[in-house]
Design an enzyme around this catalytic site. Structure first.
Site, short mmCIF file in Angstrom:
data_model
loop_
_atom_site.label_atom_id
_atom_site.label_comp_id
_atom_site.label_asym_id
_atom_site.label_seq_id
_atom_site.Cartn_x
_atom_site.Cartn_y
_atom_site.Cartn_z
N GLU A 112 0.82 -1.23 0.00
CA GLU A 112 0.00 0.00 0.00
C GLU A 112 0.85 1.27 0.00
O GLU A 112 0.65 2.17 0.83
CB GLU A 112 -0.98 -0.01 1.18
CG GLU A 112 -2.01 -1.11 1.06
CD GLU A 112 -3.15 -1.03 2.07
OE1 GLU A 112 -3.08 -0.25 3.03
OE2 GLU A 112 -4.14 -1.77 1.87
N GLU B 39 -5.41 -8.48 -0.64
CA GLU B 39 -6.13 -8.20 0.62
C GLU B 39 -7.59 -7.95 0.26
O GLU B 39 -7.89 -7.02 -0.51
CB GLU B 39 -5.58 -6.95 1.34
CG GLU B 39 -4.26 -7.18 2.01
CD GLU B 39 -3.81 -6.00 2.87
OE1 GLU B 39 -4.68 -5.31 3.44
OE2 GLU B 39 -2.59 -5.78 2.94
O1 AHR Z 1 -5.24 -6.10 6.80
C1 AHR Z 1 -5.14 -4.99 7.63
C2 AHR Z 1 -4.43 -3.81 6.97
O2 AHR Z 1 -5.22 -3.34 5.91
C3 AHR Z 1 -3.10 -4.11 6.31
O3 AHR Z 1 -2.05 -4.05 7.20
C4 AHR Z 1 -2.99 -3.02 5.29
O4 AHR Z 1 -2.24 -3.42 4.17
C5 AHR Z 1 -4.42 -2.68 4.95
O5 AHR Z 1 -4.65 -1.32 5.00
#
Ligand code: AHR
Length: 507
Positions: A176, A295
């Site tokens: 990110e 994610e």
């Molecule tokens: O999964 C939780 C968080 O969400 C992770 O650390 C990050 O990559 C995202 O913002």
């Protein structure tokens, strides 16, 4: 807008989308909250093995059938020194984890993670720190993990007891990096250049690895999709995937809107594909960029509790969402979305795996249970392997202020030709009515309904807990009718459904 009526669909080999990459059913473990400490790793727990890995958790992870697990973050990785987590335990430093304002003991690190992956029969997927660190550390950790022997870092691994290389196949180039919350946040040009050079060097160390470039943190980032276009412009030739992240939540307690959110996931994927293909055309290259949705999940229940977190604790209770029936339906819709786009999405990681927005939940020092979201994930990870078929669903719709016309029925099929098994996954978003899905299955005239499961609860907010772990679980359903090449699937209101067909009927 049609509010009544049933849906139709088609099962035909010519509607094949692509072969599903099993890595679509990956998951994610971050050094965050109790994911590692009190989750997968708890020396002294009655069910811990000699390495401190909780056997009760391992059993559920194995049953989940997740082929690849991303690690160690997440936001955590952007401030992580991987060297802190290897070597003699009593020499490992305690550090401030700035991403989650916690204390990191480093009792669990890269070697423990790889050993744990072997135990649960998953592949490790590793992220490197491109926040506070860069090229040098990235090449060093690849050398530590993947180089056989005879160099500083490969010998360090061997002296730590791991004679064979870990052979980690997939690596994320940071996490990110477009987000201003990220340690070492960068502009698209800064990140694109750094990723390009880091990728080049990591591949010199091990040419077999596959690399994931950071895409936008979500579809609503102000820099989306310009971020994708810019970073791909720099690093297109050096990487194999671009990442996508998405979390949904029912913040306004509007279930119909919440259930529609997977349409946003569909759109996000299609927009990223379009951006990748724009860069492909611009570069006049034959190479098609693939997507790693590394994610995705529902995440909102724990938000207000987390605001009260007291900093600098070890393994604090963070992001501990307790999932409901309706969350499981959203997860089901998101899984269907991933399968429907399996021609371009090759890796998916449910974020996360244990305790932190996770399908598996433990009590530190106590037991473990399966959240509602465990079940749809397990179903697709088990039966969603083979070739995905677009079912051309035509469904009655409802109106949603955010998403417009929302189909009540969401479905996709996966055929495993060799095993002669076909599975249909379906969600009925209708909160009130049972709906029928009539499927023209003449192309599979020699297949018979073999089994069917559904998950539903009259209370959309029902959840599982340590005390009541079986409140919401799948049940066996009545086999669907099949006559004259038409399969009639009954989908109860607000339900997750799995229909299995086979040539032999022995499923
Ligand atoms: O999964 C939780 C968080 O969400 C992770 O650390 C990050 O990559 C995202 O913002």
């Amino acid at each position: 807008m049609e509010k009544i009526g049933n849906a139709t669909g088609l099962l035909a080999r010519e509607l094949s989308i692509d072969v599903v990459d099993p890595r679509l059913y990956g998951t994610f473990l971050e050094h965050l909250g109790r994911a590692i400490y009190g989750g997968v790793f708890e020396p002294g727990h009655p069910r811990a093995d000699k390495n401190g890995f909780r056997e009760d958790v391992c059993e559920l992870v194995r049953d989940l059938n997740t082929p690849i697990v991303r690690y160690p973050g997440g936001n955590f990785v952007s401030g992580y020194n991987w060297e802190d987590g290897v070597g003699p335990i009593d020499e490992r430093p305690r550090r401030l984890d700035l991403a989650w304002q916690s204390v990191e003991t480093n009792l669990f690190g890269t070697d423990e993670f790889v050993s744990w992956c072997r135990k649960v029969k998953s592949e490790p997927m590793m992220a490197v720190n491109l926040g506070s660190r860069g090229i040098d550390d990235a090449r060093n950790i690849v050398e530590y993990c993947n180089h056989p022997s005879g160099t500083h870092f490969s010998e360090m691994r061997r002296s730590n007891g791991f004679l064979d290389p870990h052979a980690i196949p997939v690596w994320c180039l940071g996490n990110e990096m477009d987000g201003n919350w990220q340690i070492g946040h960068k502009s698209a040009d800064e990140y694109g250049r750094l990723a390009q050079e880091t990728a080049k060097v990591m591949r010199i160390v091990d040419p077999k690895i596959e690399l994931v470039l950071c895409g936008s943190s979500n579809q609503n980032m102000p820099t989306f999709p310009e971020w994708e276009a810019t970073v791909l412009n720099h690093a297109y030739d050096q990487v194999d995937f671009i990442s996508l992240h998405t979390y949904f939540g029912n913040r306004n307690d509007d279930s119909a809107n919440f259930l529609a959110m997977s349409l946003g996931m569909d759109a996000f994927i299609e927009e990223v594909v379009a951006t990748c293909d724009y860069v492909k055309a611009k570069k006049r290259t034959q190479k098609k960029m693939m997507l790693a949705f590394d994610e995705w999940n529902v995440w909102f229940h724990s938000n207000s509790a987390d605001e009260k977190n007291i900093p600098w604790q070890e393994a604090p209770e963070l992001l501990e969402d307790v999932y409901t029936m309706e969350d499981a339906l959203v997860i089901g819709c998101m899984l269907i979305s991933l399968i429907k786009h399996c021609d371009r999405v090759k890796i998916g990681c449910l974020a996360q795996l244990v305790n932190v927005i996770a399908p598996i939940f433990t009590k530190t020092g106590g037991g473990v249970f399966k959240q509602t979201t465990y079940y749809p994930f397990r179903d697709v990870a088990r039966w969603g392997r083979g070739t995905a078929l677009d079912m051309k669903i035509i469904s009655p719709v409802y109106d949603d202020a955010e998403y417009g016309s929302v189909p009540f029925i969401e479905a996709v099929a996966v055929i495993e030709e060799e095993a002669e098994e076909l599975t249909i996954f379906a969600v009925n978003r209708d909160l009130i009515n049972t709906r029928e899905l009539a499927v023209d299955s003449r192309d599979f005239s020699d297949y018979q309904p073999a089994s069917c499961f559904f998950m539903k609860n009259s209370n959309l907010k029902a959840c599982n807990t340590l005390r009541y772990p079986c409140n919401v679980t799948p049940e066996e359903g009545v086999l669907p009718e099949l006559s004259s090449g038409s399969l009639r699937l009954r989908l109860q209101s607000a339900s997750w459904n799995v229909f299995r067909l086979s040539k032999s009927r022995n499923l």
